[in-house]
Design an enzyme around this catalytic site. Structure first.
Site, PDB file in Angstrom:
ATOM      1  N   ASP A   1       4.599   4.083  -8.807  1.00 57.23           N
ATOM      2  CA  ASP A   1       3.274   3.461  -8.624  1.00 57.23           C
ATOM      3  C   ASP A   1       2.604   3.103  -9.947  1.00 57.23           C
ATOM      4  O   ASP A   1       1.432   3.433 -10.166  1.00 57.23           O
ATOM      5  CB  ASP A   1       2.348   4.396  -7.836  1.00 57.23           C
ATOM      6  CG  ASP A   1       2.971   4.975  -6.589  1.00 57.23           C
ATOM      7  OD1 ASP A   1       3.822   4.302  -5.993  1.00 57.23           O
ATOM      8  OD2 ASP A   1       2.603   6.105  -6.207  1.00 57.23           O
TER       9      ASP A   1
ATOM     10  N   GLU B   1       1.068  -1.533   1.954  1.00 61.85           N
ATOM     11  CA  GLU B   1       0.270  -0.733   1.023  1.00 61.85           C
ATOM     12  C   GLU B   1       0.251  -1.396  -0.348  1.00 61.85           C
ATOM     13  O   GLU B   1       0.788  -2.481  -0.549  1.00 61.85           O
ATOM     14  CB  GLU B   1       0.855   0.680   0.906  1.00 61.85           C
ATOM     15  CG  GLU B   1       2.293   0.713   0.400  1.00 61.85           C
ATOM     16  CD  GLU B   1       2.945   2.078   0.538  1.00 61.85           C
ATOM     17  OE1 GLU B   1       2.352   2.973   1.179  1.00 61.85           O
ATOM     18  OE2 GLU B   1       4.061   2.251   0.006  1.00 61.85           O
TER      19      GLU B   1
END
Length: 462
Positions: free
Chosen positions: A185, A352
């Site tokens: 991420d 997401e």
């Protein structure tokens, strides 16, 4: 001492902490990156794995060179210690006090077994490695096999448990990953003419990491580790795990870290927080003492994966959500907003990790499709004339490349080289070659545009 050892001791071991023989290891600083480990009392024998078992052997063949090359990484159980990752993606760990290679399962036992705390060894420039979960035991060789043995205050034990970190027999030659170890991420941005990278610390079962680190660079190649910048345990009262997907923005002469957090027990729903610091390298402190976005505040979706986009007029917008994508303008304090202004902007295919950039008056909303545990995790995008939409879907721009063993490419961010029209995309992928959806690594590649403003498909590289 061999020429390889002389090189290592002259360049790698400034600032090590001296410890008393026989005492528990105390923190000594090791360089991360690819290295080999040479026995102090058997010069020319190096730590290697043979049929998964660790030992010290002479090195001559190409395979032996690969087997004797490890990447020193962030400790799986503690950022103040270290783990050693072999070229096949497995980690050096102890099992029944025998050192061997195994695949990271991410549970607390494995992370502890695969984490070693460094201390000065028996001679200048050497190190000793104490077990993280058995601090009274150190890695030593016996009959050329590596064991985890109780510390003994003898010259023989000190020599058997001392190693020189040298240049690697088989050094890393690939461009990616850009950070040694398991990080996901990644949020890539620039502050004050320097690049900063803020990733999720990965390698935990159930993504149960607890802290964030910051890295900075002037060239996107050589990265400085600034250490832990926020730890959910001592620093966040309302969350103790699930330290996911940090994003940092600047305003008002300060830096704001937006993050996801949850509890290890009880209510496991995720919430968003914001922390503040005077430096992009932290340390950050929780700005509110409570979530910025609660798990029950909005119906549908999960409150994770925050991202902040600041427009050319200075207005900042917070984007977030898994399953549902939401956006809201932030107030000028960067720590509050009007809930009545929250909009749902979920594009087709969205799962997401929203991210927004602006180029030549066009807004680009990018996101990840599919599950991060899937090799088909990928990045798609849409365009608009407003940061709030409506959005026109433009398709997938980053996906797996099986010919190179690259899988699960997603949860990205994009940075523009200041003063240019050159852009880069940071993203995570399954660690190559033995990764999965909780063992991921960070990569950076070029992001290029066509003359009509659409994004060219990104080619992921090793």
């Amino acid at each position: 001492m061999t020429a390889r050892a002389l090189l290592a001791t002259s360049t790698l071991f400034t600032g090590c902490v001296v410890v008393l023989s026989g005492s528990a290891a105390q923190a000594a600083t090791l360089p991360t990156g690819t290295r080999s480990l040479e026995s102090v009392n058997y010069p020319g024998r190096y730590v290697r794995h043979l049929d998964s078992l660790a030992r010290i052997d002479p090195i001559s063949t190409a395979q032996e060179k690969l087997d004797a090359s490890f990447t020193v990484v962030n400790g799986l159980a503690s950022p103040s210690c270290y783990s050693f990752q072999a070229r096949n993606g497995q980690f050096l760990r102890h099992r029944d006090y025998r050192l061997r290679l195994d695949t990271n399962t991410g549970d607390a036992t494995f992370r502890g077994d695969a984490t070693f705390c460094a201390a000065d060894g028996s001679v200048a420039g050497s190190i000793a490695l104490a077990s993280y979960n058995y601090p009274d035991r150190r890695v030593r060789h016996r009959d050329y096999a590596l064991w985890l043995d109780p510390v003994a205050d003898t010259a023989a034990f000190r020599a058997d448990s001392s190693f020189r970190l040298t240049t690697a027999w088989a050094p890393k030659t690939n461009k990616n990953p850009v950070l040694p170890g398991l990080f996901a991420d990644p949020h890539l941005t620039t502050f004050n003419g320097r690049y900063y990278l803020y990733p999720t610390t990965d390698g935990y079962a159930g993504w149960g990491g607890t802290y964030y680190k910051a890295f900075s660079s002037t060239d996107l190649v050589n990265w400085t580790d600034h250490g832990v910048i926020l730890d959910h345990g001592p620093d966040v009262s309302w969350a103790d795990n699930s330290a996911w997907a940090p994003a940092v923005a600047t305003a008002n002469g300060r830096y704001y870290l937006y993050f996801s957090g949850g509890l290890a027990s009880g209510n496991t729903a995720k919430q968003l927080g914001v922390a503040v610091a005077d430096s992009p390298a932290g340390p950050f402190r929780d700005a509110l003492g409570r979530p910025l976005v609660t798990s029950s505040q909005f119906s549908g979706g999960q409150a994770i994966d925050p991202a902040v986009f600041t427009d050319t007029d200075g207005r900042s917008y917070l984007y977030w959500g898994q399953g549902v994508c939401r956006v809201v303008p932030l107030n000028t304090d960067m720590t509050s907003y009007d809930p009545a202004q929250v909009r749902t902007i979920t594009p087709s295919g969205y799962n997401e990790a929203p991210f927004v950039l602006k180029r030549n008056g066009t807004y680009y909303l990018m996101w990840s499709e599919n599950d991060t545990r899937s090799e088909d995790y990928r990045v798609a995008y849409a365009t608009s004339t407003s940061p709030l939409g409506p959005w026109t879907n433009r398709g997938v721009v980053l996906q797996k490349r099986l010919d190179l063993g690259i899988k699960g490419t997603g949860h990205h961010s994009v940075v523009q080289v200041p003063g240019t029209d050159t852009w880069y995309i940071a993203y995570h992928r399954f660690a190559v070659p033995a990764g999965d959806g909780t063992n991921r690594e960070t990569a950076i590649d070029r992001l290029e545009f066509n003359t009509d403003g659409t994004i060219r498909p990104v080619i992921p590289t090793l």
